[in-house]
Design an enzyme around this catalytic site. Structure first.
Site, PDB file in Angstrom:
ATOM      1  N   ASN A   7       0.864  -1.186   0.000  1.00 21.73           N
ATOM      2  CA  ASN A   7       0.000   0.000   0.000  1.00 21.73           C
ATOM      3  C   ASN A   7       0.899   1.233   0.000  1.00 21.73           C
ATOM      4  O   ASN A   7       1.460   1.603   1.026  1.00 21.73           O
ATOM      5  CB  ASN A   7      -0.889  -0.044   1.255  1.00 21.73           C
ATOM      6  CG  ASN A   7      -1.803   1.162   1.355  1.00 21.73           C
ATOM      7  OD1 ASN A   7      -1.739   2.082   0.542  1.00 21.73           O
ATOM      8  ND2 ASN A   7      -2.655   1.163   2.371  1.00 21.73           N
ATOM      9  N   LYS A  14       3.265   0.837   3.121  1.00 15.97           N
ATOM     10  CA  LYS A  14       2.832  -0.138   4.138  1.00 15.97           C
ATOM     11  C   LYS A  14       2.836  -1.497   3.465  1.00 15.97           C
ATOM     12  O   LYS A  14       2.479  -1.595   2.286  1.00 15.97           O
ATOM     13  CB  LYS A  14       1.411   0.165   4.594  1.00 15.97           C
ATOM     14  CG  LYS A  14       1.313   1.197   5.682  1.00 15.97           C
ATOM     15  CD  LYS A  14      -0.048   1.112   6.344  1.00 15.97           C
ATOM     16  CE  LYS A  14      -0.759   2.431   6.187  1.00 15.97           C
ATOM     17  NZ  LYS A  14      -2.155   2.441   6.474  1.00 15.97           N
ATOM     18  N   ARG A  90      -2.739  -2.002  -3.325  1.00 17.68           N
ATOM     19  CA  ARG A  90      -3.892  -1.139  -3.110  1.00 17.68           C
ATOM     20  C   ARG A  90      -3.834  -0.001  -4.117  1.00 17.68           C
ATOM     21  O   ARG A  90      -2.806   0.666  -4.253  1.00 17.68           O
ATOM     22  CB  ARG A  90      -3.853  -0.553  -1.706  1.00 17.68           C
ATOM     23  CG  ARG A  90      -5.015   0.381  -1.502  1.00 17.68           C
ATOM     24  CD  ARG A  90      -4.862   1.216  -0.265  1.00 17.68           C
ATOM     25  NE  ARG A  90      -6.032   2.049  -0.103  1.00 17.68           N
ATOM     26  CZ  ARG A  90      -6.017   3.236   0.471  1.00 17.68           C
ATOM     27  NH1 ARG A  90      -4.889   3.724   0.935  1.00 17.68           N
ATOM     28  NH2 ARG A  90      -7.118   3.920   0.586  1.00 17.68           N
ATOM     29  N   HIS A 179     -12.550   4.323   0.463  1.00 16.66           N
ATOM     30  CA  HIS A 179     -12.588   3.323   1.547  1.00 16.66           C
ATOM     31  C   HIS A 179     -13.365   2.068   1.143  1.00 16.66           C
ATOM     32  O   HIS A 179     -13.824   1.318   1.991  1.00 16.66           O
ATOM     33  CB  HIS A 179     -13.285   3.860   2.819  1.00 16.66           C
ATOM     34  CG  HIS A 179     -12.561   4.943   3.542  1.00 16.66           C
ATOM     35  ND1 HIS A 179     -13.234   5.915   4.257  1.00 16.66           N
ATOM     36  CD2 HIS A 179     -11.249   5.216   3.693  1.00 16.66           C
ATOM     37  CE1 HIS A 179     -12.365   6.735   4.824  1.00 16.66           C
ATOM     38  NE2 HIS A 179     -11.153   6.335   4.485  1.00 16.66           N
ATOM     39  N   GLY A 209     -12.185   6.784  10.812  1.00 23.23           N
ATOM     40  CA  GLY A 209     -10.757   6.883  11.101  1.00 23.23           C
ATOM     41  C   GLY A 209     -10.402   8.360  11.026  1.00 23.23           C
ATOM     42  O   GLY A 209     -11.223   9.222  11.338  1.00 23.23           O
ATOM     43  N   ASN A 210      -9.196   8.653  10.559  1.00 24.02           N
ATOM     44  CA  ASN A 210      -8.882  10.063  10.315  1.00 24.02           C
ATOM     45  C   ASN A 210      -9.751  10.556   9.152  1.00 24.02           C
ATOM     46  O   ASN A 210     -10.269  11.659   9.173  1.00 24.02           O
ATOM     47  CB  ASN A 210      -7.388  10.206  10.040  1.00 24.02           C
ATOM     48  CG  ASN A 210      -6.940  11.620  10.293  1.00 24.02           C
ATOM     49  OD1 ASN A 210      -7.526  12.334  11.111  1.00 24.02           O
ATOM     50  ND2 ASN A 210      -5.944  12.055   9.557  1.00 24.02           N
ATOM     51  N   ARG A 240     -11.024  17.242   7.548  1.00 21.38           N
ATOM     52  CA  ARG A 240     -11.891  17.563   6.395  1.00 21.38           C
ATOM     53  C   ARG A 240     -13.293  17.906   6.877  1.00 21.38           C
ATOM     54  O   ARG A 240     -13.805  17.289   7.813  1.00 21.38           O
ATOM     55  CB  ARG A 240     -11.967  16.375   5.434  1.00 21.38           C
ATOM     56  CG  ARG A 240     -10.730  16.228   4.576  1.00 21.38           C
ATOM     57  CD  ARG A 240     -10.807  14.982   3.714  1.00 21.38           C
ATOM     58  NE  ARG A 240      -9.740  14.074   4.052  1.00 21.38           N
ATOM     59  CZ  ARG A 240      -9.764  12.765   3.831  1.00 21.38           C
ATOM     60  NH1 ARG A 240     -10.802  12.195   3.264  1.00 21.38           N
ATOM     61  NH2 ARG A 240      -8.743  12.008   4.169  1.00 21.38           N
ATOM     62  N   ASP A 282      -7.326  14.694  16.241  1.00 21.59           N
ATOM     63  CA  ASP A 282      -7.393  13.357  16.834  1.00 21.59           C
ATOM     64  C   ASP A 282      -8.560  13.289  17.811  1.00 21.59           C
ATOM     65  O   ASP A 282      -8.666  14.111  18.726  1.00 21.59           O
ATOM     66  CB  ASP A 282      -6.067  13.070  17.556  1.00 21.59           C
ATOM     67  CG  ASP A 282      -5.959  11.608  17.936  1.00 21.59           C
ATOM     68  OD1 ASP A 282      -6.827  11.114  18.679  1.00 21.59           O
ATOM     69  OD2 ASP A 282      -5.002  10.953  17.484  1.00 21.59           O
ATOM     70  N   ARG A 284      -9.150  11.353  20.230  1.00 18.71           N
ATOM     71  CA  ARG A 284      -8.776  11.192  21.637  1.00 18.71           C
ATOM     72  C   ARG A 284      -8.546  12.545  22.290  1.00 18.71           C
ATOM     73  O   ARG A 284      -9.008  12.799  23.405  1.00 18.71           O
ATOM     74  CB  ARG A 284      -7.491  10.358  21.765  1.00 18.71           C
ATOM     75  CG  ARG A 284      -7.711   8.901  21.492  1.00 18.71           C
ATOM     76  CD  ARG A 284      -6.428   8.188  21.240  1.00 18.71           C
ATOM     77  NE  ARG A 284      -5.859   8.596  19.958  1.00 18.71           N
ATOM     78  CZ  ARG A 284      -4.992   7.889  19.266  1.00 18.71           C
ATOM     79  NH1 ARG A 284      -4.538   6.756  19.758  1.00 18.71           N
ATOM     80  NH2 ARG A 284      -4.541   8.300  18.107  1.00 18.71           N
ATOM     81  N   GLU A 385      -8.147  -4.112   5.490  1.00 18.01           N
ATOM     82  CA  GLU A 385      -8.032  -3.915   4.045  1.00 18.01           C
ATOM     83  C   GLU A 385      -6.944  -4.804   3.449  1.00 18.01           C
ATOM     84  O   GLU A 385      -7.087  -5.317   2.344  1.00 18.01           O
ATOM     85  CB  GLU A 385      -7.736  -2.438   3.748  1.00 18.01           C
ATOM     86  CG  GLU A 385      -8.925  -1.546   4.050  1.00 18.01           C
ATOM     87  CD  GLU A 385      -8.553  -0.097   4.256  1.00 18.01           C
ATOM     88  OE1 GLU A 385      -8.044   0.221   5.353  1.00 18.01           O
ATOM     89  OE2 GLU A 385      -8.768   0.712   3.350  1.00 18.01           O
TER      90      GLU A 385
HETATM   91  P1  AMP Z   1      -7.373   5.375  11.474  1.00 16.50           P
HETATM   92  O1  AMP Z   1      -7.294   6.446  10.429  1.00 16.50           O
HETATM   93  O2  AMP Z   1      -8.389   4.306  11.178  1.00 16.50           O
HETATM   94  O3  AMP Z   1      -6.043   4.829  11.892  1.00 16.50           O
HETATM   95  O4  AMP Z   1      -7.948   6.099  12.784  1.00 16.50           O
HETATM   96  C1  AMP Z   1      -7.216   7.125  13.380  1.00 16.50           C
HETATM   97  C2  AMP Z   1      -8.076   7.850  14.369  1.00 16.50           C
HETATM   98  O5  AMP Z   1      -8.629   6.944  15.323  1.00 16.50           O
HETATM   99  C3  AMP Z   1      -7.249   8.816  15.162  1.00 16.50           C
HETATM  100  O6  AMP Z   1      -7.221  10.044  14.541  1.00 16.50           O
HETATM  101  C4  AMP Z   1      -7.973   8.889  16.483  1.00 16.50           C
HETATM  102  O7  AMP Z   1      -8.809  10.017  16.424  1.00 16.50           O
HETATM  103  C5  AMP Z   1      -8.864   7.668  16.516  1.00 16.50           C
HETATM  104  N1  AMP Z   1      -8.647   6.832  17.697  1.00 16.50           N
HETATM  105  C6  AMP Z   1      -7.734   5.854  17.874  1.00 16.50           C
HETATM  106  N2  AMP Z   1      -7.850   5.340  19.117  1.00 16.50           N
HETATM  107  C7  AMP Z   1      -8.863   5.994  19.735  1.00 16.50           C
HETATM  108  C8  AMP Z   1      -9.478   5.936  21.030  1.00 16.50           C
HETATM  109  N3  AMP Z   1      -9.071   5.072  21.953  1.00 16.50           N
HETATM  110  N4  AMP Z   1     -10.481   6.798  21.292  1.00 16.50           N
HETATM  111  C9  AMP Z   1     -10.886   7.679  20.367  1.00 16.50           C
HETATM  112  N5  AMP Z   1     -10.373   7.777  19.148  1.00 16.50           N
HETATM  113  C10 AMP Z   1      -9.368   6.957  18.818  1.00 16.50           C
END
Ligand code: AMP
Length: 397
Positions: A7, A14, A90, A179, A209-210, A240, A282, A284, A385
């Site tokens: 990827n 990756k 990918r 996606h 996700g992001n 976004r 993020d 979190r 994926e």
């Molecule tokens: P991804 O793009 O699928 O890797 O997701 C990334 C996003 O997942 C990050 O920007 C975080 O905002 C979110 N994330 C990961 N762990 C947690 C968690 N424990 N609680 C809330 N959001 C999380």
């Protein structure tokens, strides 16, 4: 059979190496900062992680570094690269030319090249990875797995915009979606978990996700999707904006004198959770700030979850039924707080949360977070994926 999954991003690769017989991951990792003087390889094999600074001025050298790691006496898992039987790549955009994964030949290369116009950040990087891998492994079959393929079943009333019709014929203006490989994986996996045939299942799959997107799935096929001509449309994301009134752009251009480039950057990179919270992209960080009483962070989280509930409502209206809502992606898989908020908003549709289950499903676990007998089951199904790419590659080869 060993399948090597690649990827490629603009500055990263990756990868995962699968043993197809039992889908075991023999090795995997990430090469990042390709093109800088500080490229780094993070390689996982045999339960151990190895981090190395490496020279990787471009994708071709980068891929060589990864292949060397796979056959390295110390951290490798193969004796020679001929033990790679197939490579799965990918690819983000197949445009209207692609409806399924395909073995890479000149026609497929041309399609990827042609559709770079629609995915200028992704397709050229994907192509660089393919070219590098094909020259390193010229006798090995290579397969392209397209993100847009699962969404190629959208009907015209879902993918066309109500704009002058020659924009579609001349400029390819339509919804393509993104996606798709993730939505396809969780669709198939959820059908399995629910004990339903894949071609019978009706779902709303929610990738958080992001980047964030949602797909309405009827009879196992995508019938609507939240991302559009580009990944900017739809849900609120890390940076976004998702859906906005397009007239905002004219207003800001006139009123604030912003250029098209500035607006594009602001809507792609300075909006979403980051833009509203002023804290972070993020989730979190936003949840932590909200818990500390930061009203902007609270609002960002509220807009994020409200938008999801609104999309669920609209997909409910167009689906023949809904066996489950499926949450996936970093936020969907790891955030009980966001899942709780979503279920609260969907309470009237029958998404009765089971708090214990919700708190327990974390870090790659899968299962329902709603109570037994809930009218609208909500499931958490971690996406994969890479495995989807490996399976397609094996099937085609
Ligand atoms: P991804 O793009 O699928 O890797 O997701 C990334 C996003 O997942 C990050 O920007 C975080 O905002 C979110 N994330 C990961 N762990 C947690 C968690 N424990 N609680 C809330 N959001 C999380």
């Amino acid at each position: 059979m060993n399948v090597f999954v690649v990827n490629c991003g603009s500055s990263s690769i990756k990868y995962q190496l699968y043993r197809a017989t039992d889908e075991a991951v023999l090795a995997g990792g990430l090469l990042e900062r390709i093109g800088s003087n500080e490229a780094e390889l993070h390689h996982d094999a045999g339960g151990a992680r190895h981090d190395r600074k490496v020279e990787a001025p471009d994708h071709t050298v980068g891929l060589g570094v990864i292949l060397d790691a796979l056959v390295d006496a110390e951290i490798g898992v193969l004796t020679c690269i001929d033990e790679i039987d197939a490579v799965g790549h990918r690819v983000v955009h197949g445009g209207e030319d692609i409806r399924q994964s395909a073995r890479i030949d000149d026609r497929i290369l041309e399609i990827i090249r042609k559709n770079a116009e629609l995915a200028p950040l992704h397709n050229p990087a994907n192509l660089a990875g393919i070219t590098a891998a094909m020259s390193a492994l010229p006798k090995t079959p290579h397969v392209a797995v397209f993100d847009t393929a699962f969404l190629a079943t959208l009907p015209p009333h879902a993918y066309r915009y109500a704009v002058p019709r020659d924009w579609y014929s001349r400029y390819h203006v339509r919804r393509y979606g993104f996606h798709g490989t993730s939505h396809r994986y969780v669709t198939l996996r959820t059908a399995e978990l629910l004990g339903l045939a894949a071609e019978k299942v009706n779902l709303i799959t929610v990738h958080l996700g992001n980047g964030c997107s949602m797909t309405a799935v009827a009879g196992g096929k995508a019938v609507d999707h939240s991302m559009g001509m580009t990944p900017l449309e739809g849900l609120v994301m890390g940076t976004r904006c998702g859906d906005i009134d397009p007239a905002l752009i004219f207003h800001l251009a006139r009123r604030a004198g912003m250029s098209l480039e500035e607006l594009e950057t602001a809507l792609n990179k300075q909006s979403g959770l980051l833009g509203v919270s002023g804290v972070s992209n993020d989730m979190r960080d936003c949840l932590a700030a909200a818990a500390d009483g930061n009203d902007d962070a609270t609002l960002a989280v509220d807009i994020f979850t409200y938008r999801i509930a609104r999309y669920v409502g609209s997909y409910f209206a167009i689906l023949p039924g809904c066996d489950a809502i499926v949450l996936t992606g970093g936020i969907g898989e790891n955030s009980p707080a966001i899942r709780r908020k979503i279920c609260r908003l969907l309470h009237r549709l029958g998404a009765t949360l089971d708090d214990k289950r919700n708190e327990a499903i974390l870090g790659g676990a899968e299962g329902a977070i709603t109570a037994d007998g809930a009218d609208l089951p909500v499931w958490v199904v971690p996406t994969n994926e890479e495995l989807m790419i490996a399976r397609d590659t094996q099937a085609i080869v």
